[in-house]
Write a protein that holds these residues in place. Sequence first.
Motif, PDB file in Angstrom:
ATOM      1  N   ASP A 136       0.806  -1.244   0.338  1.00 42.59           N
ATOM      2  CA  ASP A 136       0.102   0.207   0.203  1.00 42.59           C
ATOM      3  C   ASP A 136       1.253   1.267   0.202  1.00 42.59           C
ATOM      4  O   ASP A 136       0.524   2.490  -0.775  1.00 42.59           O
ATOM      5  CB  ASP A 136      -1.201  -0.045   1.480  1.00 42.59           C
ATOM      6  N   LEU A 137       2.033   1.531   1.172  1.00 40.28           N
ATOM      7  CA  LEU A 137       2.913   2.538   0.936  1.00 40.28           C
ATOM      8  C   LEU A 137       3.369   2.747  -0.932  1.00 40.28           C
ATOM      9  O   LEU A 137       3.494   3.205  -1.139  1.00 40.28           O
ATOM     10  CB  LEU A 137       3.892   2.957   2.173  1.00 40.28           C
ATOM     11  N   LEU A 138       3.874   1.094  -1.134  1.00 36.13           N
ATOM     12  CA  LEU A 138       4.309   1.411  -2.322  1.00 36.13           C
ATOM     13  C   LEU A 138       3.037   2.024  -3.194  1.00 36.13           C
ATOM     14  O   LEU A 138       3.418   3.043  -4.272  1.00 36.13           O
ATOM     15  CB  LEU A 138       4.622   0.233  -3.353  1.00 36.13           C
ATOM     16  N   LYS A 139       1.771   1.808  -3.684  1.00 34.77           N
ATOM     17  CA  LYS A 139       1.087   1.954  -4.638  1.00 34.77           C
ATOM     18  C   LYS A 139       0.667   4.021  -4.174  1.00 34.77           C
ATOM     19  O   LYS A 139       0.722   4.516  -5.086  1.00 34.77           O
ATOM     20  CB  LYS A 139      -0.124   1.864  -4.133  1.00 34.77           C
ATOM     21  N   ILE A 140       0.936   3.867  -2.742  1.00 38.07           N
ATOM     22  CA  ILE A 140       0.999   5.926  -2.389  1.00 38.07           C
ATOM     23  C   ILE A 140       2.588   6.548  -3.186  1.00 38.07           C
ATOM     24  O   ILE A 140       2.376   7.414  -4.117  1.00 38.07           O
ATOM     25  CB  ILE A 140       0.835   6.304  -0.930  1.00 38.07           C
ATOM     26  N   ILE A 141       3.759   5.483  -3.244  1.00 36.82           N
ATOM     27  CA  ILE A 141       5.105   6.443  -3.390  1.00 36.82           C
ATOM     28  C   ILE A 141       4.466   6.933  -5.421  1.00 36.82           C
ATOM     29  O   ILE A 141       5.240   7.744  -5.624  1.00 36.82           O
ATOM     30  CB  ILE A 141       5.839   5.729  -3.187  1.00 36.82           C
ATOM     31  N   ARG A 142       3.578   5.802  -5.482  1.00 37.11           N
ATOM     32  CA  ARG A 142       3.601   5.675  -6.959  1.00 37.11           C
ATOM     33  C   ARG A 142       2.908   6.568  -7.838  1.00 37.11           C
ATOM     34  O   ARG A 142       3.103   6.733  -8.981  1.00 37.11           O
ATOM     35  CB  ARG A 142       4.099   4.205  -8.217  1.00 37.11           C
ATOM     36  N   ASN A 143       2.025   7.049  -6.703  1.00 34.83           N
ATOM     37  CA  ASN A 143       1.265   7.731  -7.645  1.00 34.83           C
ATOM     38  C   ASN A 143       1.356   9.112  -6.788  1.00 34.83           C
ATOM     39  O   ASN A 143       0.342  10.355  -6.929  1.00 34.83           O
ATOM     40  CB  ASN A 143      -0.588   7.655  -6.113  1.00 34.83           C
ATOM     41  N   THR A 187      11.386  -8.723   1.130  1.00 33.46           N
ATOM     42  CA  THR A 187      10.241  -9.294   2.049  1.00 33.46           C
ATOM     43  C   THR A 187      10.579 -10.754   1.999  1.00 33.46           C
ATOM     44  O   THR A 187      10.989 -11.724   1.412  1.00 33.46           O
ATOM     45  CB  THR A 187       8.634  -8.516   1.918  1.00 33.46           C
ATOM     46  N   ALA A 188       9.729 -10.933   3.761  1.00 31.68           N
ATOM     47  CA  ALA A 188       9.683 -12.848   3.435  1.00 31.68           C
ATOM     48  C   ALA A 188       8.683 -13.121   2.387  1.00 31.68           C
ATOM     49  O   ALA A 188       8.877 -14.652   2.360  1.00 31.68           O
ATOM     50  CB  ALA A 188       9.388 -12.738   4.602  1.00 31.68           C
ATOM     51  N   LYS A 189       7.879 -12.772   1.687  1.00 30.18           N
ATOM     52  CA  LYS A 189       6.672 -13.149   1.316  1.00 30.18           C
ATOM     53  C   LYS A 189       7.396 -13.423  -0.233  1.00 30.18           C
ATOM     54  O   LYS A 189       8.552 -12.632  -1.194  1.00 30.18           O
ATOM     55  CB  LYS A 189       5.550 -11.857   0.322  1.00 30.18           C
ATOM     56  N   SER A 190       7.654 -14.649  -0.377  1.00 29.10           N
ATOM     57  CA  SER A 190       8.213 -14.953  -1.822  1.00 29.10           C
ATOM     58  C   SER A 190       7.921 -16.004  -2.817  1.00 29.10           C
ATOM     59  O   SER A 190       8.203 -16.511  -3.747  1.00 29.10           O
ATOM     60  CB  SER A 190       9.378 -16.138  -1.357  1.00 29.10           C
ATOM     61  N   SER A 191       6.682 -15.514  -2.544  1.00 27.80           N
ATOM     62  CA  SER A 191       5.305 -16.810  -4.321  1.00 27.80           C
ATOM     63  C   SER A 191       5.891 -15.834  -5.836  1.00 27.80           C
ATOM     64  O   SER A 191       5.654 -14.031  -5.202  1.00 27.80           O
ATOM     65  CB  SER A 191       4.048 -16.458  -4.017  1.00 27.80           C
ATOM     66  N   GLU A 192       5.642 -15.981  -6.823  1.00 24.29           N
ATOM     67  CA  GLU A 192       5.079 -15.170  -7.779  1.00 24.29           C
ATOM     68  C   GLU A 192       4.352 -14.765  -8.076  1.00 24.29           C
ATOM     69  O   GLU A 192       4.342 -13.449  -8.714  1.00 24.29           O
ATOM     70  CB  GLU A 192       5.355 -16.805  -8.615  1.00 24.29           C
ATOM     71  N   LEU A 193       3.139 -14.338  -7.751  1.00 25.09           N
ATOM     72  CA  LEU A 193       1.960 -13.740  -6.957  1.00 25.09           C
ATOM     73  C   LEU A 193       2.803 -12.818  -6.325  1.00 25.09           C
ATOM     74  O   LEU A 193       2.520 -11.430  -7.672  1.00 25.09           O
ATOM     75  CB  LEU A 193       0.795 -14.326  -6.621  1.00 25.09           C
ATOM     76  N   ASN A 194       3.095 -12.882  -6.052  1.00 22.37           N
ATOM     77  CA  ASN A 194       3.357 -11.622  -5.056  1.00 22.37           C
ATOM     78  C   ASN A 194       4.625 -11.075  -5.394  1.00 22.37           C
ATOM     79  O   ASN A 194       4.493  -9.795  -5.523  1.00 22.37           O
ATOM     80  CB  ASN A 194       4.451 -12.062  -3.762  1.00 22.37           C
ATOM     81  N   ILE A 195       5.343 -11.400  -5.854  1.00 19.84           N
ATOM     82  CA  ILE A 195       6.376 -10.606  -7.116  1.00 19.84           C
ATOM     83  C   ILE A 195       6.295  -9.754  -7.923  1.00 19.84           C
ATOM     84  O   ILE A 195       6.191  -8.655  -8.500  1.00 19.84           O
ATOM     85  CB  ILE A 195       7.527 -11.924  -7.479  1.00 19.84           C
ATOM     86  N   VAL A 196       5.219 -10.892  -8.950  1.00 21.03           N
ATOM     87  CA  VAL A 196       4.355  -9.798  -9.960  1.00 21.03           C
ATOM     88  C   VAL A 196       3.303  -8.549  -9.647  1.00 21.03           C
ATOM     89  O   VAL A 196       3.450  -7.569 -10.004  1.00 21.03           O
ATOM     90  CB  VAL A 196       3.407 -11.171 -10.983  1.00 21.03           C
ATOM     91  N   ASP A 197       2.663  -8.813  -8.373  1.00 18.94           N
ATOM     92  CA  ASP A 197       1.935  -8.206  -7.831  1.00 18.94           C
ATOM     93  C   ASP A 197       3.128  -6.832  -7.509  1.00 18.94           C
ATOM     94  O   ASP A 197       2.830  -5.327  -8.127  1.00 18.94           O
ATOM     95  CB  ASP A 197       1.211  -8.651  -6.082  1.00 18.94           C
ATOM     96  N   ALA A 198       3.804  -6.779  -7.181  1.00 21.46           N
ATOM     97  CA  ALA A 198       4.765  -5.614  -6.356  1.00 21.46           C
ATOM     98  C   ALA A 198       5.485  -5.072  -7.493  1.00 21.46           C
ATOM     99  O   ALA A 198       5.537  -4.257  -7.618  1.00 21.46           O
ATOM    100  CB  ALA A 198       6.049  -6.357  -5.817  1.00 21.46           C
ATOM    101  N   LEU A 199       6.052  -5.739  -8.851  1.00 22.71           N
ATOM    102  CA  LEU A 199       6.592  -4.961 -10.302  1.00 22.71           C
ATOM    103  C   LEU A 199       5.232  -4.365 -10.521  1.00 22.71           C
ATOM    104  O   LEU A 199       5.714  -3.269 -10.797  1.00 22.71           O
ATOM    105  CB  LEU A 199       7.008  -6.503 -10.779  1.00 22.71           C
ATOM    106  N   ASN A 200       4.178  -5.040 -10.601  1.00 18.26           N
ATOM    107  CA  ASN A 200       2.680  -4.257 -11.337  1.00 18.26           C
ATOM    108  C   ASN A 200       2.474  -3.076 -10.883  1.00 18.26           C
ATOM    109  O   ASN A 200       2.662  -1.784 -11.153  1.00 18.26           O
ATOM    110  CB  ASN A 200       1.904  -5.189 -11.289  1.00 18.26           C
ATOM    111  N   VAL A 201       3.054  -3.263  -9.751  1.00 17.59           N
ATOM    112  CA  VAL A 201       2.431  -1.905  -8.756  1.00 17.59           C
ATOM    113  C   VAL A 201       3.405  -0.568  -9.250  1.00 17.59           C
ATOM    114  O   VAL A 201       2.937   0.442  -9.051  1.00 17.59           O
ATOM    115  CB  VAL A 201       2.677  -1.967  -7.205  1.00 17.59           C
TER     116      VAL A 201
END
Length: 229
Positions: free
Chosen positions: A63-70, A83-97
Amino acid sequence: MDKKIAVVEDEKDIRDSLKVVLTREDYAVSAYEDGTEALLGFKKDVPDLVILDWMMPGISGIDLLKIIRNDSRFAKCGVVMLTAKSSELNIVDALNVGADDYMVKPYRKEELLARIKAVLRRYGPVKEEKNDLSRLGTVWINKATFQSGDGDGKFELSPMEFRMLSLFVSNPGRLFTRGQILQQFWQDSDSVEERAVDIHIARLREKMGKAGKLIETIRGLGYRVRESS
């Protein structure tokens, strides 16, 4: 002047260790234990790069990333998710944001430092040249002012997206493979998946609106920009 790096991490041991590692590399480091505290700090001073945890109380890292990018004040601020979150979905979500890079804990110091340097290089100053303005059809880019658009309208691009568009507009009709794009924009390209290129291109096209169709996908090969819009 030393580059300014903000560490946003709720675990004190990790936060303190990152501060020590980065200070030894002559970075000016500020550390925050959560997103709310970070936003207060950012009002006074915008960093050159943010190292951002995902799972934090209150405002999460994503959510902080979304604030920064806007927020246009962060147009030249890089973000590395750690982060400790390691799934491909997490990585894709973060790159998308809008994250520039993503690392999974526990981190390796040398790898983290290399990735930080690579991201900071992407956000380096744009050198002004005599031929700052380039056009392709109605699409234009101005390297001196770091602006781009279609006709009278302007695109709101991140530095990475601007540089990608600049590469395409400067080479109309040329095919760039995903591997070539990785080598162009990611110093540590061997450790970055080609999927990252697709994510950034998709985000660039979306921000370009109708002009986004100028960037063509060549199935199984890569991308090129058509010679006219």
